[in-house]
Design a protein around this motif. Sequence first.
Motif, mmCIF file in Angstrom:
data_model
loop_
_atom_site.group_PDB
_atom_site.id
_atom_site.type_symbol
_atom_site.label_atom_id
_atom_site.label_comp_id
_atom_site.label_asym_id
_atom_site.label_seq_id
_atom_site.Cartn_x
_atom_site.Cartn_y
_atom_site.Cartn_z
ATOM 1 N N ARG A 1 -2.766 -3.848 -11.964
ATOM 2 C CA ARG A 1 -2.609 -3.022 -10.752
ATOM 3 C C ARG A 1 -1.463 -2.031 -10.914
ATOM 4 O O ARG A 1 -1.574 -0.867 -10.526
ATOM 5 C CB ARG A 1 -2.369 -3.919 -9.538
ATOM 6 N N TRP A 2 -0.363 -2.487 -11.507
ATOM 7 C CA TRP A 2 0.783 -1.592 -11.695
ATOM 8 C C TRP A 2 0.417 -0.450 -12.640
ATOM 9 O O TRP A 2 0.756 0.709 -12.391
ATOM 10 C CB TRP A 2 1.967 -2.376 -12.250
ATOM 11 N N VAL B 1 0.783 7.208 -8.367
ATOM 12 C CA VAL B 1 1.135 6.833 -6.992
ATOM 13 C C VAL B 1 2.133 5.690 -7.044
ATOM 14 O O VAL B 1 2.218 4.941 -8.017
ATOM 15 C CB VAL B 1 -0.112 6.404 -6.181
ATOM 16 N N ASP B 2 2.887 5.550 -5.948
ATOM 17 C CA ASP B 2 3.792 4.418 -5.800
ATOM 18 C C ASP B 2 3.020 3.267 -5.175
ATOM 19 O O ASP B 2 2.293 3.452 -4.193
ATOM 20 C CB ASP B 2 4.980 4.781 -4.905
ATOM 21 N N ALA C 1 -1.806 2.118 -10.985
ATOM 22 C CA ALA C 1 -1.010 2.971 -10.098
ATOM 23 C C ALA C 1 -0.204 4.000 -10.888
ATOM 24 O O ALA C 1 -0.068 5.152 -10.472
ATOM 25 C CB ALA C 1 -0.082 2.109 -9.244
ATOM 26 N N GLU D 1 0.051 0.697 -4.915
ATOM 27 C CA GLU D 1 -1.335 0.624 -5.343
ATOM 28 C C GLU D 1 -2.142 1.695 -4.645
ATOM 29 O O GLU D 1 -1.767 2.175 -3.563
ATOM 30 C CB GLU D 1 -1.918 -0.763 -5.010
ATOM 31 N N PRO D 2 -3.268 2.129 -5.249
ATOM 32 C CA PRO D 2 -4.150 3.094 -4.584
ATOM 33 C C PRO D 2 -4.568 2.607 -3.212
ATOM 34 O O PRO D 2 -4.753 1.413 -2.985
ATOM 35 C CB PRO D 2 -5.354 3.182 -5.538
#
Length: 501
Positions: free
Chosen positions: A326-327, A335-336, A330, A338-339
Motif C-alpha cells: 500500500r505504501w 499521494v500521501d 501511494a 493511500e489512494p
Amino acid sequence: MDDAIAGGEGRGADAGIRAWLLALAMLALAWLPSALVVAALAAAALAWGPRWAVAGPFVLLAAGAVRAAREHGRLPGRAVEPEAEQELTALVRGVAERLGFREPLLVRVVPEVQASLGPARVAGARAYVLLLGLPLLRGLTEAQLASVVAHELGHRQHLGDRRMTLLRFARGTLADRLDRRVRPLAPLAAPLLRASQPLMWRAELAADADAVHVAGSAACAQALRRTAVLHAAFEGLGGTWWSALAEEGACPADFYDALDTALADPHVAARAARVAAEEDALDPYAASGHPPVTTRIAALPAGPGEPPGTYRDTPLVLRDAAALARWCVAELAGVDGEPTDAASVPPGRKPDRYDGPRPVRLLELDAERLHGLHDDTGLTLLLYATRQEEPAPALVAALDTVADGSWPRLARRLEPGLRWMPSAVRPDIARRAFAGALAAALAPLLRDSGWTYPSRWLNSVLTSPDGTTLDLQELAWEAVADPGPLRALLAAPNTRTQPAA
C-alpha cells in the motif's frame, strides 16, 4: 573475461592515476556549459550592469547546490524495522557477516525494481543505506535475494573508495548531460565514458564474485535474469497500467499482486525477457556502469554453491507485505497515505482531483477491460503516416516501404523523436517503433477473423482458430527483414482485410 574488462584497469598506481584523471576530465566537461553560461552572464553584468549584479549567477549556482544538498540528505524509501521484518533483517545481517561488512546498515524499501547501497548520515553518525525494491522482495527467492544483497554490499569494497566514488559520480553527471535532445558534448564525452567503463565493469564483476561466495553461482545467475525480467515488466506492462488509469483519475491499488500474476503468464515472461535483452544492448555512449546480463553470467566464477539449507528456493516472508504494498502504491501514485476510495468521500460530495486517484483492482477487471488499458496509438500513427483510413491498407502500405527500403522514413513519421536520438541506437529504435505500429494494426484484423487472446495481459499475442499462437511483436519485428510471413498472413482466407460490418 571480456578483453575490454580485463585490460581496462591496468595495474598498480597507473590505474589509480588514470581513474582520477578520467573522473576530473569528465566533471570538467560536464560542467563546462554551465561554467560558460555563468561566465557570459557575469561578463554581461560587468559590462552593462551594476557591479553587484556580477554576483547574481554565482548566487544562483550556490542556491542550486544548497537545494541539491538538501534533497541528497533525504533518505528514500520506507524504513524496515528489524522487529517488524525479522526474516529480511536476518537475511541482510547474515550476508553482511559473511562478507565482513561491519558498518552500520539501514534497510529501506522502495517501490521500483532497484537495489543500491549508499552512504548516509543518520543522527550525525556515518552509516550505509541499502535500498531494496519491493518487486525484488516479492519476486526473488531467498537465495536470489541474498545474492543481490551480497552484490550491493560488495560495492563497499569495490566502489567505496574515493577514487571509484568520484569516477562513478563523474560518469553519472556526464551521462545526464547526454540525456537531452541537443548533445554538443557527445563527441568529447563518448571517448571518456568508453575509456572509464571497463573500470566500472570490473568493479561490478568483482561484486558478482562476492555474491557467488554468499549464494552460489546458480542463484546469482537466476537473480540476474529474474531482475532484468522484473524491471522490463515493471516499466513496460506496469507503466501501461499506470498511464492508462491515470487518464481516468485512477491507479492500480493491487499493482504488485497484478504484476506477480501477470509474470506467471509465460507470454508475459517471454516478452519481458526479450525487451530486457533489447534494452541491455542499447548503450550508445558506454554510459552504463553494468555489463550486459549475458556478460555478467558468463563471468561468474564457478563454485560449489551456498551451503545446503542456508537459503530457501522460495520468496522471503514479508510479515507486513500488505502495508508495504500500500505504501509503495501511494508513492508511485504521488499521494500521501493511500489512494482515495469513492466510498470514503463524505456523503453529498463527489470525488474530485483533490482526493487523489481512485483505486482500481486490476485482478478484478475482466479481460476485455484489461485489454482496453493498452495503448492503441500505434495504429492511429500508422494510419496517419500511411494516409490510410483502415488497418489492412495501412499494413500493405507499410510493408511496401520495407520492399523499397524506405521504411526508416516511415518510422520517423511514427516516432518523430528519432531525429534527436543518438545515431548508434536510431536503427533499433526505428525498427521497434515500426514493428509496434505493424502489430497494433494487425491485431484488430486478426481479432475480426476469429483470433483470440491467450493472455489477459497482452494485446499483441493472439491464437488462431486452428490453435496457432503468434506474438505479433516478433512477427512484425522480423517483417523488417522478411515481410513474406506477414504478407502471407494478410492474404490468408481466414484473415479479414476489411473491418467488420
